[in-house]
Scaffold this motif. Structure first.
Motif, PDB file in Angstrom:
ATOM      1  N   THR A 154       0.839  -1.191   0.000  1.00 42.68           N
ATOM      2  CA  THR A 154       0.000   0.000   0.000  1.00 42.68           C
ATOM      3  C   THR A 154       0.881   1.249   0.000  1.00 42.68           C
ATOM      4  O   THR A 154       2.112   1.173  -0.018  1.00 42.68           O
ATOM      5  N   GLY A 205      -2.939   2.325   2.829  1.00 44.14           N
ATOM      6  CA  GLY A 205      -3.255   1.275   3.788  1.00 44.14           C
ATOM      7  C   GLY A 205      -2.642   1.526   5.147  1.00 44.14           C
ATOM      8  O   GLY A 205      -1.678   2.283   5.285  1.00 44.14           O
ATOM      9  N   SER A 206      -3.217   0.887   6.137  1.00 41.37           N
ATOM     10  CA  SER A 206      -2.661   0.947   7.484  1.00 41.37           C
ATOM     11  C   SER A 206      -3.188  -0.232   8.274  1.00 41.37           C
ATOM     12  O   SER A 206      -4.248  -0.797   7.968  1.00 41.37           O
ATOM     13  N   ALA A 265      -5.096   5.079   8.600  1.00 40.30           N
ATOM     14  CA  ALA A 265      -5.169   5.092   7.140  1.00 40.30           C
ATOM     15  C   ALA A 265      -5.494   6.482   6.612  1.00 40.30           C
ATOM     16  O   ALA A 265      -4.910   6.940   5.623  1.00 40.30           O
ATOM     17  N   LEU A 315     -12.773   3.577   2.735  1.00 33.25           N
ATOM     18  CA  LEU A 315     -12.060   2.628   3.590  1.00 33.25           C
ATOM     19  C   LEU A 315     -12.728   1.260   3.587  1.00 33.25           C
ATOM     20  O   LEU A 315     -13.956   1.140   3.623  1.00 33.25           O
ATOM     21  N   VAL A 333      -7.677  -0.578   4.054  1.00 30.18           N
ATOM     22  CA  VAL A 333      -7.163   0.126   2.875  1.00 30.18           C
ATOM     23  C   VAL A 333      -8.245   1.053   2.339  1.00 30.18           C
ATOM     24  O   VAL A 333      -9.445   0.856   2.583  1.00 30.18           O
TER      25      VAL A 333
END
Length: 530
Positions: A237, A450-451, A479, A489, A514
């Motif tokens: 990401t 992304g996160s 994110a 999201l 993401v």
């Protein structure tokens, strides 16, 4: 019409692509990676802009996958002087910070550390309260001697508030812009490995500042005034420049993940094995539900054991520039040394005097590169043996990444893919694409923001549904901070790991979120077909 620019820096080549609004490849280029790296980035950027003749102002997003942080750690260069504050006195005195680190790395980072009162038990109970006077004394001693601080608390994954309080005090003392890395946002469970990852993140501050500023200046100089800049993360990401400055360690390993994502996009598959053959190495990764599979074990970075997220990649020293030799006993070796970015000077097909894997591929008729007549003196038997050796090494690397003994589907990408034969042992189908040589840059360009978020919950104290909702909210916040559009999201992964040694149905929860790029104009999705 708007466009995206993607650049990926590899050990041998720097690739660049431009994609349109529908994420179709408009043009691509491949230039040699330069010693200073930046020159290769600028050259590739100029090349694709010149090829398309598009208005630079129409480029609204620019993505960079870079090896700068990895190189800085490996070469021990351009790293910041780090001070380490561990919250865990007196519980963690037996193993101090920097234990088992390479001596040269400790010297470069200053080796300063202090174990102070604080930290938590596995159940969230404090070991000892923070001693603010003790902390103030440490900061007074370090004034002007450290350029970045890593804060590491015992079981901060359960309760990060002590780390957050220490960070607040540091900013009051050293200024709001002073670089601070908190372990609760970087590593996983395991104090020493998490601490190591946090120290490395703190050490990379100056490297990322220079890289980010250089990238943004290059975009401005080329007239890309409307392009929002992003860096590639190692989970496939993207993240904003500001987020990358806070977490530069997340760029380590982004190259292979870019290739995996690019391969998935080109082949339009969600689950497969990807083989990316470059000029120096071949990387084998696994695509799972559209994203690279992450490593489940601690990973060494520059000789330092860490536990922050890293892609599950099997790398071997075989690439298009790998040097091929035959000893006196007739045994043939391929690599691990390579002519790298000097392939057009040293390979036989380009008029050089070094036998490379590319020369073998040309001699065997796998590809038409350079001057075919320059390898005709190589005996067919020698070429066949070398080709079999390359095939054997690639097949073995793929086999090590399988989860079953069945033959697998393989997506083959990379500039060095010409050295692979048309069939490989253990592979039932090989998928190729004409854009495969620049799959890494494509992967960078089509990626989403992304996160992830990881925390330990007790399901006896917090309802499971509530815990999952909280984890998703925390990941979503990260994110958005990294540059994602809130409305787009999507929760793509939930992983719950019960901790058998802890009471109260204690569970480690990790979620991944993401979203699309939050940029001016409409949000462009990354699901359009090539």
């Amino acid at each position: 019409m708007t466009y995206r620019l993607g650049i990926d820096v590899g050990g041998t080549n720097t690739d660049a692509v431009i994609l349109d609004e529908q994420l179709h490849v408009v043009t691509s280029t491949k230039v040699h990676t330069t010693t200073d790296i930046e020159t290769g980035i600028y050259t590739s950027m100029k090349a694709v802009l010149n090829q398309t003749k598009i208005d630079p102002a129409e480029v609204t997003a620019a993505m960079l996958g870079t090896t700068q942080c990895t190189n800085a750690i490996v070469e021990r260069k351009q790293l910041a002087n780090v001070g380490v504050i561990r919250l865990g006195y007196p519980a963690s005195l037996s193993i101090v910070p920097y234990t088992a680190w390479p001596a040269d790395m400790i010297s470069v980072l200053s080796g300063k550390y202090k174990i102070v009162h604080g930290g938590f038990e596995y159940n969230g109970e404090p070991i000892t309260p923070l001693d603010l006077e003790e902390l103030a004394g440490v900061l007074d001693d370090w004034q002007g001697q450290v350029e970045s601080i890593a804060i590491v608390g015992i079981f901060s994954a359960i309760r990060p508030e002590q780390e957050e309080k220490v960070a607040e005090i540091i900013r009051q003392k050293y200024g709001t812009d002073f670089p601070i890395s908190m372990s609760a946002a970087i590593g996983s469970i395991g104090l020493i490995e998490r601490e190591n990852a946090t120290i490395l993140n703190a050490a990379l501050n100056k490297v990322m500042q220079r890289t980010a500023n250089g990238f943004q200046n290059a975009l401005a100089n080329e007239g890309l005034v409307n392009a929002q800049a992003y860096f590639c993360q190692n989970d496939g990401t993207l993240m904003s420049v500001d987020y990358a400055k806070k977490y530069p360690i997340l760029t380590i390993g982004s190259g292979p993940t870019n290739s995996i994502r690019g391969a998935a996009y080109l082949a339009q598959v969600q689950d497969t094995i990807v083989l990316d053959i470059g000029g120096t190495t071949s990387d084998v990764g696994v695509l799972s539900k559209g994203f690279p599979r992450e490593s489940a074990v601690a990973v060494r970075v520059g000789g330092i054991r860490t536990n922050f997220r890293m892609p599950d990649i099997n790398s071997i020293g075989v690439g298009g520039g790998s040097i091929v030799r035959q000893d006196k006993a007739g045994r043939i070796t391929v690599g691990p040394d390579s002519v790298g970015y000097q392939i057009e000077d040293k390979a036989l097909v380009f008029g050089g005097d070094t036998i490379t894997a590319t020369d073998i591929a040309v001699r065997l008729g796998y590809a038409e590169v350079g001057d075919v007549t320059l390898v005709q003196h190589l005996s067919e038997a020698f070429a066949r043996q070398a080709g079999e050796k390359i095939a054997e090494m690639l097949a073995e690397a793929i086999d090590q990444m399988k989860t079953s003994r069945d033959d697998v589907q393989l997506v083959l990408v990379g500039g060095g893919a010409i050295i692979a034969p048309s069939t490989l042992k253990g592979v039932r189908k090989i998928i190729k694409n004409e854009q495969g040589p620049v799959a890494n840059a494509i992967g960078a360009t089509i990626a989403q923001i992304g996160s992830d978020f990881e925390k330990i919950y007790s399901y006896e104290q917090v309802d499971r549904a509530q815990a999952l909702t909280d984890a998703k909210a925390q990941a979503s916040t990260r994110a958005v901070t990294a540059g994602a559009d809130t409305a787009s999201l999507n929760l793509v992964e939930v992983d719950e790991t019960p901790l058998a040694y802890a009471p109260g149905q204690t569970t480690k929860v990790r979620v991944k979120v993401v979203g699309e790029l939050a940029q001016r104009g409409k949000v462009v999705t990354a699901t359009s077909k090539q």
